[in-house]
Scaffold this active site. Structure first.
Site, PDB file in Angstrom:
ATOM      1  N   ALA A  81      59.006  56.224 -44.633  1.00 49.41           N
ATOM      2  CA  ALA A  81      59.186  56.160 -43.177  1.00 49.41           C
ATOM      3  C   ALA A  81      58.525  57.352 -42.502  1.00 49.41           C
ATOM      4  O   ALA A  81      58.734  58.497 -42.889  1.00 49.41           O
ATOM      5  CB  ALA A  81      60.680  56.137 -42.840  1.00 49.41           C
ATOM      6  N   THR A 133      50.506  62.739 -47.406  1.00 45.30           N
ATOM      7  CA  THR A 133      49.106  62.456 -47.090  1.00 45.30           C
ATOM      8  C   THR A 133      48.198  63.628 -47.468  1.00 45.30           C
ATOM      9  O   THR A 133      48.646  64.781 -47.526  1.00 45.30           O
ATOM     10  CB  THR A 133      48.986  62.178 -45.573  1.00 45.30           C
ATOM     11  OG1 THR A 133      47.622  62.216 -45.191  1.00 45.30           O
ATOM     12  CG2 THR A 133      49.705  63.231 -44.749  1.00 45.30           C
ATOM     13  N   ASP A 134      46.905  63.324 -47.648  1.00 46.55           N
ATOM     14  CA  ASP A 134      45.920  64.392 -47.891  1.00 46.55           C
ATOM     15  C   ASP A 134      45.648  65.201 -46.620  1.00 46.55           C
ATOM     16  O   ASP A 134      45.068  66.282 -46.678  1.00 46.55           O
ATOM     17  CB  ASP A 134      44.599  63.823 -48.437  1.00 46.55           C
ATOM     18  CG  ASP A 134      43.908  62.823 -47.510  1.00 46.55           C
ATOM     19  OD1 ASP A 134      44.465  62.492 -46.437  1.00 46.55           O
ATOM     20  OD2 ASP A 134      42.797  62.364 -47.856  1.00 46.55           O
ATOM     21  N   GLU A 135      46.086  64.677 -45.448  1.00 45.49           N
ATOM     22  CA  GLU A 135      45.744  65.339 -44.186  1.00 45.49           C
ATOM     23  C   GLU A 135      46.426  66.695 -44.045  1.00 45.49           C
ATOM     24  O   GLU A 135      46.012  67.519 -43.233  1.00 45.49           O
ATOM     25  CB  GLU A 135      46.060  64.430 -43.002  1.00 45.49           C
ATOM     26  CG  GLU A 135      45.336  63.100 -43.139  1.00 45.49           C
ATOM     27  CD  GLU A 135      45.268  62.262 -41.875  1.00 45.49           C
ATOM     28  OE1 GLU A 135      45.378  62.800 -40.768  1.00 45.49           O
ATOM     29  OE2 GLU A 135      45.076  61.038 -42.023  1.00 45.49           O
ATOM     30  N   TYR A 159      50.317  65.086 -36.247  1.00 47.20           N
ATOM     31  CA  TYR A 159      50.728  64.220 -37.368  1.00 47.20           C
ATOM     32  C   TYR A 159      50.724  64.997 -38.682  1.00 47.20           C
ATOM     33  O   TYR A 159      51.736  65.059 -39.395  1.00 47.20           O
ATOM     34  CB  TYR A 159      49.808  62.990 -37.475  1.00 47.20           C
ATOM     35  CG  TYR A 159      49.909  62.283 -38.814  1.00 47.20           C
ATOM     36  CD1 TYR A 159      51.091  61.652 -39.200  1.00 47.20           C
ATOM     37  CD2 TYR A 159      48.834  62.262 -39.708  1.00 47.20           C
ATOM     38  CE1 TYR A 159      51.202  61.014 -40.440  1.00 47.20           C
ATOM     39  CE2 TYR A 159      48.930  61.622 -40.936  1.00 47.20           C
ATOM     40  CZ  TYR A 159      50.115  61.002 -41.304  1.00 47.20           C
ATOM     41  OH  TYR A 159      50.218  60.382 -42.523  1.00 47.20           O
ATOM     42  N   ALA A 161      50.604  68.153 -39.265  1.00 46.11           N
ATOM     43  CA  ALA A 161      51.523  69.307 -39.267  1.00 46.11           C
ATOM     44  C   ALA A 161      52.955  68.837 -39.533  1.00 46.11           C
ATOM     45  O   ALA A 161      53.712  69.485 -40.269  1.00 46.11           O
ATOM     46  CB  ALA A 161      51.443  70.040 -37.935  1.00 46.11           C
ATOM     47  N   SER A 162      53.309  67.675 -38.957  1.00 46.91           N
ATOM     48  CA  SER A 162      54.683  67.182 -39.175  1.00 46.91           C
ATOM     49  C   SER A 162      54.856  66.721 -40.623  1.00 46.91           C
ATOM     50  O   SER A 162      55.918  66.916 -41.222  1.00 46.91           O
ATOM     51  CB  SER A 162      55.023  66.061 -38.188  1.00 46.91           C
ATOM     52  OG  SER A 162      54.234  64.911 -38.429  1.00 46.91           O
ATOM     53  N   LYS A 163      53.816  66.131 -41.208  1.00 47.85           N
ATOM     54  CA  LYS A 163      53.913  65.726 -42.627  1.00 47.85           C
ATOM     55  C   LYS A 163      53.972  66.976 -43.517  1.00 47.85           C
ATOM     56  O   LYS A 163      54.713  67.017 -44.500  1.00 47.85           O
ATOM     57  CB  LYS A 163      52.713  64.849 -43.025  1.00 47.85           C
ATOM     58  CG  LYS A 163      52.705  63.466 -42.408  1.00 47.85           C
ATOM     59  CD  LYS A 163      53.882  62.577 -42.835  1.00 47.85           C
ATOM     60  CE  LYS A 163      53.855  62.194 -44.297  1.00 47.85           C
ATOM     61  NZ  LYS A 163      54.930  61.207 -44.616  1.00 47.85           N
ATOM     62  N   TYR A 216      34.246  57.133 -32.996  1.00 50.42           N
ATOM     63  CA  TYR A 216      34.516  58.433 -32.382  1.00 50.42           C
ATOM     64  C   TYR A 216      33.373  59.399 -32.723  1.00 50.42           C
ATOM     65  O   TYR A 216      32.993  59.541 -33.896  1.00 50.42           O
ATOM     66  CB  TYR A 216      35.806  59.053 -32.926  1.00 50.42           C
ATOM     67  CG  TYR A 216      37.092  58.306 -32.629  1.00 50.42           C
ATOM     68  CD1 TYR A 216      37.173  57.299 -31.668  1.00 50.42           C
ATOM     69  CD2 TYR A 216      38.259  58.648 -33.313  1.00 50.42           C
ATOM     70  CE1 TYR A 216      38.375  56.650 -31.404  1.00 50.42           C
ATOM     71  CE2 TYR A 216      39.463  58.008 -33.054  1.00 50.42           C
ATOM     72  CZ  TYR A 216      39.510  57.000 -32.101  1.00 50.42           C
ATOM     73  OH  TYR A 216      40.703  56.378 -31.852  1.00 50.42           O
TER      74      TYR A 216
END
Ligand code: NAD
Ligand code: TYD
Length: 352
Positions: A81, A133-135, A159, A161-163, A216
């Protein structure tokens, strides 16, 4: 025996639950609060399966989680989630902080209380697997080696940073309380049930509806793509045999520039469902304003997972992307159901 899956009505979670029942009889308690990204239609194939128990609720609701853990006594919790779309996190970070950080914290607290009261044998067998995530590693220079598990965390978007914050909490619950945790950090997924706000399903959907294909910036940003079912098989392997407290990077060695991905999608669509006017889909490509703080390159070094747990992806990018396009061509109803209402408001806000 049962497992508790959170976010199991979203893209990866629903693929995971469907794959789980393709190989196992073990009950899945599926907790999802059905945000715009959660869709019960993803799970319609399980409606007659008594082993699938769906509960609508929030990972931040400690009382609910405690009652579910007490009732079903799962041997593992898999936390999918999350708020997951970078562009939405730029427009409005609050939900990302609430679910990804505060929600994960509450889920960990409820899990800790449950786990602490288990017998020693049950405690040793229990697992909390956090899907990340890899991010969290930030952006790579063009020729830098792919991210391994030792790479420093340098998240750049609300996103990521929160993960990253949630990963740190999971790690801390292992070190401080001994909670038996596992974390996976995966590269970009694609495949069935992918919500058409993300690049690959958005391009397929826009191409088929005669809309612009938005690129983009210069379209040379690189992502490392993995077919979603390969991510699911990696999570199952880590759940089975991952070493406690460890993190595992998951990826398929498929680095592609965005423009190349879009061209590939256009070529497959030209072959499988050519435009009625004889034009090529790539004529719909349009360059739009770049994403603020856009990460230039992600690449995952998955050799730890391969070496320690013998995992390898089953699909190449070429086989996986073709399956994915075919899935979207075969599932117009699903796409129509998720692209009504709120979806239109999002597209208007983001692209006009
Ligand atoms: P998604 O946005 O498609 O699905 C997220 C699901 O979580 C939805 O069903 C949503 O309703 C549910 N949810 C959101 N907030 C909730 C809450 N507070 N309580 C309960 N349920 C809630 O996301 P996804 O792409 O399936 O990603 C799943 C996980 O995998 C996320 O943690 C994401 O960070 C991670 N991940 C995604 C990718 C990718 O490419 N999509 C890659 C690596 C890791
Ligand atoms: P996305 O699917 O949102 O995943 P992430 O940002 O988590 O990697 O985007 C993948 C890449 O595609 C990313 O570099 C941004 C780019 N992109 C576009 O060029 N156009 C679009 O309309 C979207 C949604 C993404």
């Amino acid at each position: 025996m049962s497992i508790l899956v959170t976010g199991g009505a979203g893209f990866i979670g629903s693929n995971f639950v469907l794959d789980w029942f393709a190989q196992s009889q073990e009950t899945v308690i599926n907790l999802d609060n059905l945000t715009y990204a959660g869709n019960l239609a993803n799970l319609s194939g399980l409606k007659d399966n008594p082993g699938h128990v769906f509960i609508r609720g929030d990972i931040g609701d400690v009382a609910l989680i405690a009652s579910l853990l007490e009732k079903y006594r799962p041997r593992a919790i898999l936390n999918f989630a999350a708020e997951s779309h970078v562009d939405r996190s730029i427009h409005g970070p609050e939900d990302f902080i609430q679910t990804n950080i505060v929600g994960t914290f509450h889920l960990l607290e409820a899990t800790r209380a449950y786990w602490s009261a288990l017998t020693e044998v049950e405690k040793a067998a229990f697992r909390f697997l956090h899907v990340s995530t890899d991010e969290v590693y930030g952006s790579l220079e063009k020729d830098a080696p792919a991210f391994n598990e030792e790479h420093r965390y340098e998240p750049n978007s609300p996103y990521s940073a929160s993960k990253a914050a949630s990963d740190h909490l999971v790690r801390a619950y292992h070190h401080t309380y001994g909670l038996p945790v596992l974390t996976t950090n995966c590269s970009n997924n694609y495949g069935p049930y992918h919500f058409p706000e993300k690049l690959i399903p958005l391009i397929i959907h826009n191409a088929l509806s005669g809309r612009a294909l938005p690129i983009y910036g210069d379209g040379q940003q690189i992502r490392d793509w993995l077919y979603v079912k390969d991510h699911c098989s990696a999570i199952r392997r880590v759940l089975e045999d991952g070493r406690l407290g460890e993190t595992y990077n998951v990826g398929g060695w498929n680095e592609k520039a965005n423009l190349e991905v879009v061209h590939t999608l256009c070529d497959i669509l030209d072959e499988l469902q050519p435009r009625s006017d004889g034009q090529l889909y790539k004529t719909q490509i349009t360059y739009v304003k770049d994403r603020p703080g856009h990460d230039r390159r992600y690449a995952i070094d998955a050799s730890k997972l391969e070496r320690e747990l013998g995992w390898k992806p089953a699909e190449t990018f070429e086989t996986g992307i073709r399956k994915t396009v075919q899935w979207y061509l075969d599932h117009h109803d699903w796409v129509a159901s998720v692209t009504s209402g709120n979806y239109r408001n999002w597209v208007e806000q983001q692209y006009t």
